[in-house]
Enzyme design. Structure first.
Site, PDB file in Angstrom:
ATOM      1  N   LYS A 140     108.432  73.673  90.003  1.00  0.00           N
ATOM      2  CA  LYS A 140     107.407  74.133  90.945  1.00  0.00           C
ATOM      3  C   LYS A 140     107.921  75.322  91.756  1.00  0.00           C
ATOM      4  O   LYS A 140     107.177  76.289  92.012  1.00  0.00           O
ATOM      5  CB  LYS A 140     106.999  72.998  91.882  1.00  0.00           C
ATOM      6  N   HIS A 277      93.791  72.477  47.319  1.00  0.00           N
ATOM      7  CA  HIS A 277      92.899  72.419  48.478  1.00  0.00           C
ATOM      8  C   HIS A 277      92.731  70.984  48.988  1.00  0.00           C
ATOM      9  O   HIS A 277      91.628  70.515  49.223  1.00  0.00           O
ATOM     10  CB  HIS A 277      91.554  73.049  48.144  1.00  0.00           C
TER      11      HIS A 277
END
Length: 525
Positions: A140, A277
């Site tokens: 922070k 695929h």
């Protein structure tokens, strides 16, 4: 914000001590005061690095068996105090709080403790509290504090300190983001474990975390961005694979290879799966991988070109010679012997992935699919039909050979996009219809493919003659089954459960087919 921040005081508390001593000596050599706790302090002292115990710095002893040692104002005030606000400086001075400019913390090994099979109490004790709190405080206040959460980050910061005399804001900001990602992943692991302890597969809040394995050039299409993340699981598969050779893997390569490897894992005997695929276009089981390859390729040699090949055994020279005879994008297997690797090496662009094992298809797990505004979660399709679970519904029961093929075909069907139809004969696919909007079209496509494959191999009749057929879900009408019968199928396996089951059964009896119901479907949308 200040860009360059010097380091005068550091707090180091790590469970993974990789690189710790070298970094500690470096800081000490620069005159940095090092605060530490427990085993970290002991390791530094033994290496001759001057260390000050956190309890000495704070004037507050470690209590509650070490559960409380850094959760005090002298630590968090030193991390959170803003150097650019005079009132913060005044309050810190008033309360005897010295600023801390660098934090090196990696957390108690909770994930490793769980993975090692530890009991509930041991897992609880390996939940770090002070570590995440310090990390979050430092992150922070990254405008003034740099936070390191991974051993690999030590050398980077050391190099910047040597070159610049301090840490740059861009570096601190990037490391702060990494710090929050680490604590988020840590909390996700804890919440996931707790949910498992409570028997909640789908808890009210589901937290997930991934570790970047590699960035990808693009996604399904060049205008899409993509990356590959792992979830920490040690289940053999694409995430555990080592790329032995070949070009960089693409998003589609990884997706298709996963589909192929999960399918080939269904079989106990040597098996080959060829995928295009994300759909199998050829699957076979035989006495060797080379023999299985020949029969898998026969099913659809056109689609196999440029496909993905998966094997469930160590690849040998005979299999490698056959596989490399056509253009193949990826080959995946548990391993490959030296002779096979030498053969694959002739095809420098072919990607060879070695996973170290075969996944258990019956193992529990979850799969996810994104939707607008969220995602769907479900358990992995670990269902497996056995002979004991089949119900013969026609006048004729399947023969032993038909039964073996029916079970084989239904396992393949589980990995074909719905609507799925699979013809099989002699433990090899001979026609596959995938992903159609109605089941009869899948039946027709599979039959047509069996005819095309026979023509390509100069065979006198379609491959589907004398085959069995599997459907991933029930036949809603008799037309799909009648198409299969016309293609030459002699037996059928399907879940059953349609309002027109009697009509479909009657059609099977009329055609002289044997049919069994599984009571389990395998939709794969």
């Amino acid at each position: 914000m200040t860009d360059l921040v010097p380091i005068r005081r550091a707090l180091i508390s790590v469970s993974d001590k990789t690189g710790l001593l070298e970094f500690g000596r470096f800081l000490a050599g620069r005159g940095v005061e090092i605060l530490s706790t427990g085993g970290t302090a002991r390791a530094l002292r033994e290496a001759g690095v001057p260390v000050k115990d956190v309890s000495e710095h704070t004037g507050f002893p470690e209590i509650l068996d070490g559960r409380v040692k850094t959760l005090v104002p002298q630590v968090h005030g030193g991390l959170l105090g803003r150097r650019d606000l005079p009132e913060h400086g005044a309050q810190m001075q008033q309360h005897g709080i010295a600023p801390i400019d660098l934090v090196v913390v990696n957390l108690y090994p909770f994930e490793a403790t769980v993975a090692g099979g530890a009991g509930f109490e041991d897992c609880i004790e390996n939940i770090d509290i002070g570590g995440p709190a310090m990390i979050r405080s430092a992150a922070k206040n990254h405008a003034h504090v740099v936070v390191l959460t991974e051993p690999a980050q030590l050398a980077e910061v050391q190099a910047e300190l040597e070159a610049e005399g301090g840490t740059r804001l861009a570096t601190r900001r990037r490391l702060a983001a990494a710090a929050y990602a680490r604590t988020a992943a840590y909390d996700a692991a804890i919440s996931g474990w707790f949910a498992g302890q409570l028997g909640e597969e789908f808890p009210p809040r589901l937290a997930m975390a991934g570790v970047l394995r590699q960035g990808l050039r693009y996604g399904e299409n060049p205008h899409q961005q993509a990356a590959f993340y792992t979830d920490g699981s040690d289940r053999p598969g694409i995430a555990t694979a080592r790329q032995a050779q070949g070009k960089e893997l693409s998003y589609n390569n990884l997706n298709d290879t996963d589909a192929a490897f999960e399918c080939v894992a269904e079989f106990d005997r040597p098996a080959i799966v060829i995928v295009k695929h994300a759909n199998p276009c050829g699957v076979a089981v035989d006495g060797s991988l080379a023999a299985a390859w020949d029969r898998a390729l026969l099913c659809d040699p056109v689609s196999a070109f440029g496909g993905i090949v998966a094997a469930n055994r160590v690849l040998d020279a005979a299999a490698a010679e056959k596989i490399t005879a056509i253009f193949t994008e990826v080959v995946v297997a548990p391993d490959a012997d030296e002779a096979a690797r030498a053969i694959f090496a002739r095809k420098k662009n072919l990607r060879l992935l070695l996973t170290g094992g075969v996944p258990d298809p019956a193992a529990p797990g979850r799969v996810f699919k994104s939707v607008s505004g969220g995602f769907l979660a479900q358990s992995r399709d670990a269902g497996r039909v056995t002979e004991a679970g089949l119900k013969v519904v026609t006048q004729r029961a399947p023969t032993a050979a038909e039964l073996a093929d029916l079970l084989f075909a239904f396992r393949v069907c589980k990995h074909v996009k719905s609507n799925a139809i699979v013809y099989a004969k002699g433990l090899a696919t001979v026609g596959i219809g995938a992903g159609q909007m109605n089941r009869v079209e899948s039946s027709r496509i599979a039959a047509w493919k069996s005819e095309a494959a026979a023509k390509a191999a100069s065979l006198p009749e379609p491959l589907a003659r004398g085959s069995v057929v599997a459907s991933d879900a029930f036949f809603p009408f008799a037309d799909g089954l009648e198409t299969a019968a016309a293609a030459g199928a002699t037996a059928v396996i399907q879940p059953g459960g349609s309002m027109r089951d009697n009509e479909v059964i009657a059609a099977a009896d009329k055609a002289g087919l044997a049919m069994v119901f599984t009571g389990m479907r395998h939709f794969r949308h």
